[in-house]
Design an enzyme around this catalytic site. Structure first.
Site, PDB file in Angstrom:
ATOM      1  N   CYS A 155      -6.735 -18.412  13.470  1.00 23.31           N
ATOM      2  CA  CYS A 155      -7.562 -17.258  13.835  1.00 23.31           C
ATOM      3  C   CYS A 155      -6.943 -15.914  13.515  1.00 23.31           C
ATOM      4  CB  CYS A 155      -7.893 -17.324  15.319  1.00 23.31           C
ATOM      5  SG  CYS A 155      -6.422 -17.331  16.384  1.00 23.31           S
TER       6      CYS A 155
ATOM      7  N   CYS B 234       1.039 -11.508  -6.703  1.00 26.07           N
ATOM      8  CA  CYS B 234      -0.186 -12.213  -6.334  1.00 26.07           C
ATOM      9  C   CYS B 234      -1.405 -11.556  -6.970  1.00 26.07           C
ATOM     10  CB  CYS B 234      -0.338 -12.255  -4.817  1.00 26.07           C
ATOM     11  SG  CYS B 234       0.790 -13.414  -3.999  1.00 26.07           S
TER      12      CYS B 234
END
Length: 390
Positions: free
Chosen positions: A183, A361
């Protein structure tokens, strides 16, 4: 002007002359259109000749550590990696590196790097480094996953659109129970409870995320637990997992999907939001595993379809990988702007490590080796027809 963390000026007339790179390194760079000490913004500027030995001995790990130590610089690190990865140079290693690749493959095949005993390592070593880093870098919802830029021109809107897109794909209805596996800092749970009237149970392996999420959602029907997904119990109308599946590992894919299947209502929906690799690989990048995401492993499309067979029906598969490039560049701009507030707690090597992480990335997604997938899955027992949204 962006804050320049390099201590050595680019193209300085006082910069010492450096030896030519070993032939193997020079040929690989040339294939990507990169020159050593060239004038293009993606050209590698060698500041210390020991860089070459680092690369020859340790491959991508040596390259990254040498950058952290200031042995080389490049004006556009994102473009440097874009050019390397679009030519698949990470796969074209010579014999002098193959034994390291084989060792990594054997580790993932013979061991289970994402076993229950290791499940909390990524929380301790990455997500718990300090909420101040993530607050400086992320949007107000603290969403640490790819934003959705289709109708947005800034990070905050793009992340809110992503959260709403997930809720709409899940067809959330007031009073439903939503399971949020991984979460984070509670941004999705907060959005779903506030705007869609659902009750949320979220789990995380990060203590700092847990503390932050509980405070953010204190007045909402949301519950957070510090727990490995394999220990989950209960029944849920809908389930979601955003940016967590990259930590599961192929050996655990069956257990992961079996867990979701067991808890999901027959008429329910499960949305999986994950980074994917355009090809199936057995190893993981050693620098990324050591410094950013320990025990991480990106899935391929083939790995997902194989494990989903006879478990779930694929209702929808949405790829918006290029949006992650833009998200990462926005994160870097935020981190760069916030660095003066962070530098009293974190040293310059951490800053260079974080820059290398975010911009390498970005190049990974720009080269389209990295994908970003949202899969909507259902049980075969579901009777309703699913109509996806964008």
């Amino acid at each position: 002007m962006p804050y320049n963390h390099s201590t050595t000026p680019m193209h300085s007339p006082d910069m010492p002359r450096h030896a030519e790179p070993p032939r193997t390194i020079g040929l690989l760079l040339a294939e990507a259109g990169i020159r050593v000490n060239g004038d293009a913004p993606w050209d590698m500027q060698v500041l210390d000749n020991s860089l070459y030995q680092r690369i020859l001995l340790h491959g991508s790990l040596g390259l990254g550590e040498a950058y952290m130590d200031g042995l080389w610089e490049v004006e556009r690190l994102d473009e440097f990696f874009h050019r390397l990865l679009r030519r698949d140079l990470n796969e074209k290693v010579g014999g002098w590196l193959r034994w390291r690749l084989i060792a990594s493959i054997l580790r993932h095949r013979l061991l289970n790097p994402q076993s229950p005993g290791r499940a909390f390592q990524v929380g301790e070593r990455h997500y718990d480094i300090g909420n101040d880093v993530f607050q400086a870098m992320l949007d107000p919802t603290m969403s640490y996953s790819c934003a959705y830029w289709a109708k947005a021109d800034n990070l905050a809107d793009a992340q809110r659109h992503k959260l709403e897109l997930i809720c709409r794909k899940l067809e959330l209805q007031p009073g439903e129970r939503l399971l949020d596996i991984g979460c984070g800092w509670g941004g999705l749970a907060h959005h779903a409870a506030t705007h869609h009237g659902v009750n949320v149970v979220g789990v995380t392996v990060s203590r700092q995320q847990l503390e932050y999420a509980r405070k953010q959602c204190a007045d909402l029907p949301v519950q957070f637990e510090f727990q490995d997904y394999r220990k989950l119990e209960g029944s849920f109308d809908k389930a979601v997992s955003v940016g967590m599946f990259e930590h599961v590992g192929p050996k655990n894919y069956p257990a992961y999907f079996d867990t979701v299947h067991r808890m999901l209502a027959d008429q329910g929906l499960f949305l999986l939001h994950t980074i994917g690799d355009y090809t199936t690989t057995r190893a993981t990048d050693p620098w990324m595993e050591k410094y950013v995401f320990p025990n991480g492993k990106l899935p391929s499309a083939r790995q997902l379809t194989e494990v989903l067979e006879r478990r779930f029906v694929i209702e929808d598969w949405h790829n918006f990988g290029p949006d992650y490039d833009r998200t990462l560049m926005a994160w870097w701009a935020n981190f760069d702007a916030g660095w003066p507030r962070l530098r009293n707690r974190y040293d310059s090597r951490f800053c260079r490590m974080w820059k290398y992480y975010l911009l390498s990335c970005a190049g990974f997604f720009r080269a389209r080796q990295g994908q970003l997938w949202q899969l909507v899955l259902s049980k075969r027992q579901r009777s309703a027809t699913y109509r996806s949204v964008r």
